[in-house]
Enzyme design. Structure first.
Site, PDB file in Angstrom:
ATOM      1  N   ARG A   1       0.832  -1.167   0.074  1.00 51.93           N
ATOM      2  CA  ARG A   1      -0.308  -0.134  -0.552  1.00 51.93           C
ATOM      3  C   ARG A   1       0.515   1.549   0.328  1.00 51.93           C
ATOM      4  O   ARG A   1       1.744   1.094   0.939  1.00 51.93           O
ATOM      5  CB  ARG A   1      -1.579   0.591   1.786  1.00 51.93           C
ATOM      6  CG  ARG A   1      -1.923   0.761   1.198  1.00 51.93           C
ATOM      7  CD  ARG A   1      -2.805   1.114   0.439  1.00 51.93           C
ATOM      8  NE  ARG A   1      -3.460   2.575   0.911  1.00 51.93           N
ATOM      9  CZ  ARG A   1      -4.124   3.209   1.200  1.00 51.93           C
ATOM     10  NH1 ARG A   1      -5.044   2.557   1.339  1.00 51.93           N
ATOM     11  NH2 ARG A   1      -4.834   4.525   2.114  1.00 51.93           N
TER      12      ARG A   1
ATOM     13  N   ARG B   1      -5.197   1.770  -4.350  1.00 50.96           N
ATOM     14  CA  ARG B   1      -4.314   0.819  -3.780  1.00 50.96           C
ATOM     15  C   ARG B   1      -5.221  -0.638  -4.000  1.00 50.96           C
ATOM     16  O   ARG B   1      -5.327  -1.113  -4.731  1.00 50.96           O
ATOM     17  CB  ARG B   1      -4.955   1.578  -2.712  1.00 50.96           C
ATOM     18  CG  ARG B   1      -6.693   1.579  -2.507  1.00 50.96           C
ATOM     19  CD  ARG B   1      -7.398   2.645  -1.184  1.00 50.96           C
ATOM     20  NE  ARG B   1      -7.182   3.635  -1.756  1.00 50.96           N
ATOM     21  CZ  ARG B   1      -7.885   4.421  -1.319  1.00 50.96           C
ATOM     22  NH1 ARG B   1      -8.434   4.371  -0.426  1.00 50.96           N
ATOM     23  NH2 ARG B   1      -7.584   6.093  -1.712  1.00 50.96           N
TER      24      ARG B   1
ATOM     25  N   ASP C   1      -6.828  -1.397   1.200  1.00 53.44           N
ATOM     26  CA  ASP C   1      -7.610  -0.349   1.547  1.00 53.44           C
ATOM     27  C   ASP C   1      -8.433  -1.497   3.632  1.00 53.44           C
ATOM     28  O   ASP C   1      -9.020  -2.182   2.686  1.00 53.44           O
ATOM     29  CB  ASP C   1      -8.326   0.630   1.495  1.00 53.44           C
ATOM     30  CG  ASP C   1      -8.584   1.557   1.932  1.00 53.44           C
ATOM     31  OD1 ASP C   1      -7.549   2.030   3.126  1.00 53.44           O
ATOM     32  OD2 ASP C   1      -9.537   2.558   2.102  1.00 53.44           O
TER      33      ASP C   1
ATOM     34  N   ASP D   1      -9.932  -0.546   6.307  1.00 53.53           N
ATOM     35  CA  ASP D   1     -10.540   0.812   7.374  1.00 53.53           C
ATOM     36  C   ASP D   1     -10.717   0.339   8.498  1.00 53.53           C
ATOM     37  O   ASP D   1     -12.209  -0.157   8.625  1.00 53.53           O
ATOM     38  CB  ASP D   1     -11.977   1.987   6.457  1.00 53.53           C
ATOM     39  CG  ASP D   1     -11.138   2.743   5.718  1.00 53.53           C
ATOM     40  OD1 ASP D   1      -9.874   2.934   6.040  1.00 53.53           O
ATOM     41  OD2 ASP D   1     -11.307   3.065   4.587  1.00 53.53           O
TER      42      ASP D   1
END
Length: 157
Positions: free
Chosen positions: A81, A90, A93, A95
């Site tokens: 990343r 990307r 990712d 989150d």
């Protein structure tokens, strides 16, 4: 603690990267993956590049939210990343969307994840897992689904 993690990728073999991230989450010490959503194909939001593959995982973890964020960033780094600019395409990712009902606002972590209630790529897989979940300070997930219905989100698996 029950936490929800959003997973997305749109570079390389995006689907394989998302599936590997789910596997790596399950391997974290003190963490168990309780349930995962299906995979969703979504158009980039506030970005460019190929479509994303997205999913959400519900986990039970002994990490505090900051330790969990670090572990998620380590998994991203293992996938190469890079962060050349905000919302760049990307390879992976991860989150941290929710950590119990905690509300945190620091320079490094904001919970619930900001704008999650505005993103179809988060709400569709999250609603698959927990349609009656209440986002602290925001409201029930199912109340926000109609507001993102125009965003291109397609379940693929």
């Amino acid at each position: 603690m029950i936490a929800y993690v959003g997973i997305g990728a749109n570079l390389g073999d995006a689907q394989a990267n998302v599936l590997d991230a789910l596997r790596r989450l399950a391997l974290l010490d003190g963490t168990a993956v309780i349930e995962t959503s299906g995979l969703y194909r979504t158009a980039p939001v506030d970005s460019s590049g190929p479509d994303y593959i997205n999913a959400v995982a519900c986990i039970d973890t002994s990490f505090d939210p900051f330790e969990l964020l670090t572990a998620l960033q380590d998994i991203e780094a293992a996938h190469g990343r890079e962060r050349p600019y905000r919302n760049a395409p990307r390879t992976l990712d991860l989150d941290l969307l929710l950590y119990g009902d905690q509300r945190i606002a620091t320079e490094t972590l904001t919970l619930p994840h900001p704008r999650m209630h505005e993103r179809g790529f988060v709400l569709a897989p999250l609603a698959e897992l927990a349609p009656d979940l209440v986002i602290p300070g925001v409201g029930p997930v199912h109340d926000y689904l109609p507001l993102v219905a125009r965003q291109a989100v397609q379940k693929i698996g």
